[in-house]
Design a protein around this motif. Structure first.
Motif, PDB file in Angstrom:
ATOM      1  N   HIS A 133       0.750  -1.253   0.145  1.00 15.17           N
ATOM      2  CA  HIS A 133      -0.002  -0.013  -0.011  1.00 15.17           C
ATOM      3  C   HIS A 133       0.872   1.170   0.085  1.00 15.17           C
ATOM      4  O   HIS A 133       1.887   1.116   0.618  1.00 15.17           O
ATOM      5  N   ALA A 134       0.274   2.324  -0.702  1.00 14.65           N
ATOM      6  CA  ALA A 134       0.902   3.510  -0.547  1.00 14.65           C
ATOM      7  C   ALA A 134       0.545   4.230   0.772  1.00 14.65           C
ATOM      8  O   ALA A 134      -0.784   4.322   1.015  1.00 14.65           O
ATOM      9  N   VAL A 135       1.382   4.963   1.313  1.00 13.65           N
ATOM     10  CA  VAL A 135       1.160   5.715   2.704  1.00 13.65           C
ATOM     11  C   VAL A 135       1.688   6.983   2.686  1.00 13.65           C
ATOM     12  O   VAL A 135       2.985   7.176   2.347  1.00 13.65           O
ATOM     13  N   PRO A 136       1.025   8.131   3.039  1.00 17.85           N
ATOM     14  CA  PRO A 136       1.484   9.469   2.881  1.00 17.85           C
ATOM     15  C   PRO A 136       1.771   9.815   4.613  1.00 17.85           C
ATOM     16  O   PRO A 136       1.236   8.939   5.384  1.00 17.85           O
ATOM     17  N   PRO A 137       2.981  10.572   4.608  1.00 22.33           N
ATOM     18  CA  PRO A 137       3.450  10.887   5.984  1.00 22.33           C
ATOM     19  C   PRO A 137       2.344  11.879   6.723  1.00 22.33           C
ATOM     20  O   PRO A 137       2.433  12.033   8.117  1.00 22.33           O
ATOM     21  N   VAL A 138       1.782  12.759   5.995  1.00 22.94           N
ATOM     22  CA  VAL A 138       0.594  13.772   6.692  1.00 22.94           C
ATOM     23  C   VAL A 138      -0.728  13.421   5.932  1.00 22.94           C
ATOM     24  O   VAL A 138      -0.802  12.842   4.937  1.00 22.94           O
ATOM     25  N   ASP A 139      -1.551  14.065   6.556  1.00 25.75           N
ATOM     26  CA  ASP A 139      -3.227  13.835   5.819  1.00 25.75           C
ATOM     27  C   ASP A 139      -3.274  14.612   4.670  1.00 25.75           C
ATOM     28  O   ASP A 139      -2.565  15.716   4.403  1.00 25.75           O
ATOM     29  N   VAL A 140      -3.678  13.908   3.430  1.00 27.92           N
ATOM     30  CA  VAL A 140      -4.054  14.412   2.346  1.00 27.92           C
ATOM     31  C   VAL A 140      -5.555  14.230   1.813  1.00 27.92           C
ATOM     32  O   VAL A 140      -6.223  13.449   2.640  1.00 27.92           O
ATOM     33  N   VAL A 141      -5.841  14.872   0.821  1.00 24.58           N
ATOM     34  CA  VAL A 141      -7.176  14.841   0.369  1.00 24.58           C
ATOM     35  C   VAL A 141      -6.925  14.451  -1.104  1.00 24.58           C
ATOM     36  O   VAL A 141      -6.107  14.665  -1.729  1.00 24.58           O
ATOM     37  N   SER A 142      -8.107  14.013  -1.845  1.00 19.30           N
ATOM     38  CA  SER A 142      -8.247  13.711  -3.276  1.00 19.30           C
ATOM     39  C   SER A 142      -9.645  13.993  -3.401  1.00 19.30           C
ATOM     40  O   SER A 142     -10.422  14.075  -2.630  1.00 19.30           O
ATOM     41  N   GLY A 143     -10.024  14.286  -4.677  1.00 20.70           N
ATOM     42  CA  GLY A 143     -11.120  14.663  -5.052  1.00 20.70           C
ATOM     43  C   GLY A 143     -11.760  15.946  -4.360  1.00 20.70           C
ATOM     44  O   GLY A 143     -11.124  16.734  -4.356  1.00 20.70           O
ATOM     45  N   LYS A 144     -13.039  15.942  -4.293  1.00 17.19           N
ATOM     46  CA  LYS A 144     -13.606  17.205  -3.642  1.00 17.19           C
ATOM     47  C   LYS A 144     -13.012  17.277  -1.983  1.00 17.19           C
ATOM     48  O   LYS A 144     -13.047  18.095  -1.468  1.00 17.19           O
ATOM     49  N   ALA A 145     -13.342  16.041  -1.324  1.00 15.69           N
ATOM     50  CA  ALA A 145     -13.113  16.108   0.049  1.00 15.69           C
ATOM     51  C   ALA A 145     -12.801  14.598   0.571  1.00 15.69           C
ATOM     52  O   ALA A 145     -13.005  14.520   1.688  1.00 15.69           O
ATOM     53  N   ARG A 146     -12.325  13.962  -0.264  1.00 16.66           N
ATOM     54  CA  ARG A 146     -11.972  12.375   0.325  1.00 16.66           C
ATOM     55  C   ARG A 146     -10.808  12.540   1.084  1.00 16.66           C
ATOM     56  O   ARG A 146      -9.717  13.018   0.840  1.00 16.66           O
ATOM     57  N   LYS A 147     -10.928  12.193   2.454  1.00 15.29           N
ATOM     58  CA  LYS A 147      -9.493  12.346   3.242  1.00 15.29           C
ATOM     59  C   LYS A 147      -8.815  11.233   3.377  1.00 15.29           C
ATOM     60  O   LYS A 147      -9.286   9.937   3.328  1.00 15.29           O
ATOM     61  N   HIS A 148      -7.585  11.324   3.270  1.00 10.27           N
ATOM     62  CA  HIS A 148      -6.538  10.021   3.763  1.00 10.27           C
ATOM     63  C   HIS A 148      -5.692  10.445   4.742  1.00 10.27           C
ATOM     64  O   HIS A 148      -4.695  11.339   4.738  1.00 10.27           O
ATOM     65  N   PRO A 149      -5.885   9.692   5.882  1.00 10.47           N
ATOM     66  CA  PRO A 149      -5.110  10.155   7.211  1.00 10.47           C
ATOM     67  C   PRO A 149      -3.604   9.724   7.013  1.00 10.47           C
ATOM     68  O   PRO A 149      -3.187   8.583   6.164  1.00 10.47           O
ATOM     69  N   ALA A 150      -2.906  10.436   7.710  1.00 10.46           N
ATOM     70  CA  ALA A 150      -1.441   9.977   7.806  1.00 10.46           C
ATOM     71  C   ALA A 150      -1.243   8.581   8.119  1.00 10.46           C
ATOM     72  O   ALA A 150      -1.808   7.870   9.253  1.00 10.46           O
ATOM     73  N   ASP A 151       0.322   8.093   7.492  1.00 14.66           N
ATOM     74  CA  ASP A 151       0.562   6.960   8.241  1.00 14.66           C
ATOM     75  C   ASP A 151      -0.419   5.544   7.964  1.00 14.66           C
ATOM     76  O   ASP A 151      -0.527   4.591   8.782  1.00 14.66           O
ATOM     77  N   ARG A 152      -1.577   5.673   7.054  1.00 14.88           N
ATOM     78  CA  ARG A 152      -2.315   4.558   6.778  1.00 14.88           C
ATOM     79  C   ARG A 152      -2.360   4.664   5.226  1.00 14.88           C
ATOM     80  O   ARG A 152      -2.011   5.616   4.456  1.00 14.88           O
ATOM     81  N   GLY A 153      -2.866   3.437   4.735  1.00 13.63           N
ATOM     82  CA  GLY A 153      -2.990   3.266   3.169  1.00 13.63           C
ATOM     83  C   GLY A 153      -3.911   4.144   2.448  1.00 13.63           C
ATOM     84  O   GLY A 153      -4.919   4.758   3.202  1.00 13.63           O
ATOM     85  N   LEU A 154      -3.662   4.629   1.316  1.00 18.63           N
ATOM     86  CA  LEU A 154      -4.378   5.625   0.594  1.00 18.63           C
ATOM     87  C   LEU A 154      -6.023   5.099   0.433  1.00 18.63           C
ATOM     88  O   LEU A 154      -6.844   5.812   0.225  1.00 18.63           O
ATOM     89  N   CYS A 155      -6.108   3.807   0.445  1.00 22.36           N
ATOM     90  CA  CYS A 155      -7.109   3.116   0.195  1.00 22.36           C
ATOM     91  C   CYS A 155      -8.007   3.089   1.149  1.00 22.36           C
ATOM     92  O   CYS A 155      -9.331   2.860   1.153  1.00 22.36           O
ATOM     93  N   GLU A 156      -7.756   3.446   2.618  1.00 24.73           N
ATOM     94  CA  GLU A 156      -8.279   3.040   3.598  1.00 24.73           C
ATOM     95  C   GLU A 156      -9.177   4.357   3.849  1.00 24.73           C
ATOM     96  O   GLU A 156      -8.946   5.610   3.580  1.00 24.73           O
ATOM     97  N   THR A 157     -10.376   4.105   4.447  1.00 27.79           N
ATOM     98  CA  THR A 157     -11.285   5.249   4.611  1.00 27.79           C
ATOM     99  C   THR A 157     -11.171   5.680   6.229  1.00 27.79           C
ATOM    100  O   THR A 157     -10.376   4.989   6.869  1.00 27.79           O
ATOM    101  N   PRO A 158     -11.158   7.082   6.647  1.00 29.47           N
ATOM    102  CA  PRO A 158     -10.783   7.471   7.640  1.00 29.47           C
ATOM    103  C   PRO A 158     -11.423   6.766   9.027  1.00 29.47           C
ATOM    104  O   PRO A 158     -11.087   6.534  10.116  1.00 29.47           O
ATOM    105  N   GLY A 159     -12.841   6.308   8.729  1.00 27.37           N
ATOM    106  CA  GLY A 159     -13.550   5.762   9.869  1.00 27.37           C
ATOM    107  C   GLY A 159     -13.217   4.099   9.662  1.00 27.37           C
ATOM    108  O   GLY A 159     -14.237   3.856  10.477  1.00 27.37           O
ATOM    109  N   ARG A 160     -12.263   3.723   9.091  1.00 27.56           N
ATOM    110  CA  ARG A 160     -12.464   2.344   9.202  1.00 27.56           C
ATOM    111  C   ARG A 160     -12.482   1.555  10.702  1.00 27.56           C
ATOM    112  O   ARG A 160     -11.322   2.208  11.116  1.00 27.56           O
ATOM    113  N   ALA A 161     -12.927   0.709  10.887  1.00 26.27           N
ATOM    114  CA  ALA A 161     -13.194   0.048  12.193  1.00 26.27           C
ATOM    115  C   ALA A 161     -11.664  -0.740  12.416  1.00 26.27           C
ATOM    116  O   ALA A 161     -11.172  -0.762  13.452  1.00 26.27           O
TER     117      ALA A 161
END
Length: 188
Positions: A38-66
């Protein structure tokens, strides 16, 4: 040879990304082709209009993933997660403005060509695209684009010229112009 091609493609993608991306293997699950990387960003990033990608998690993961992915240490291999690769091309810094939609790009092009004007008609202010005639009231002034232009104005991409100028048909009004941010959004 396939791995080298994937590495080159990943290198090009990482080179154009606004943040440094690292690749981590999923340590919990493996598939028929080995573990998913998985690709992992070191800081919070966004894509599209407002899709959030938390830091140190895979870009494919949603922020609220249990149940977050269990990622190991960084590896020197390109990611093979299809969703991570898709998002890697679309991410931007969390504080960067969203890119314009196709409709906004079309309107920005019209504004840059100088055909969008504000007119005062019977004490009513209206913004019109003078390149197209409308069948509505005051249609000879052009197609009504009030709401769309005001949205672009709120984003800081356009502004109304203070002086009067004439349209191609000789009707006088205030022409709309692109700001530097609007020019950057149109070119970006």
């Amino acid at each position: 040879m396939r791995l080298e091609t994937e590495k080159r493609q990943w290198g090009l993608l990482v080179g154009s990304a606004p943040v440094t991306l690292t690749v981590h293997e999923n340590t919990r699950h493996t598939g028929p082709n080995g573990s998913t990387r998985h690709a992992v960003p070191p800081v919070d990033v966004v894509s599209g209009k407002a899709r959030k990608h938390p830091a140190d998690r895979g870009l494919c993961e949603t922020p609220g993933r249990a149940d977050p992915l269990h990622l190991g240490d960084a590896v020197d291999l390109p990611p093979n997660c299809v969703r991570c690769l898709d998002y890697a091309a679309k991410i931007r810094a969390a504080d960067a403005p969203a890119p314009p939609t196709d409709a906004e790009v079309a309107l920005l092009r019209l504004i840059s060509s100088g055909v969008v004007f504000t007119f005062s008609v019977r004490a009513t202010i209206t913004i019109r695209d003078t390149s197209q005639r409308s069948r509505a009231a005051w249609g000879h002034l052009g197609r009504k684009v009030d709401v769309a232009v005001r949205k672009l104005e709120k984003k800081g991409w356009v502004l109304q010229a203070p002086e009067y100028s004439a349209t191609q048909k000789g009707v006088r009004g205030h022409c709309w112009r692109l700001t530097e941010a609007g020019t950057a959004a149109l070119e970006g």
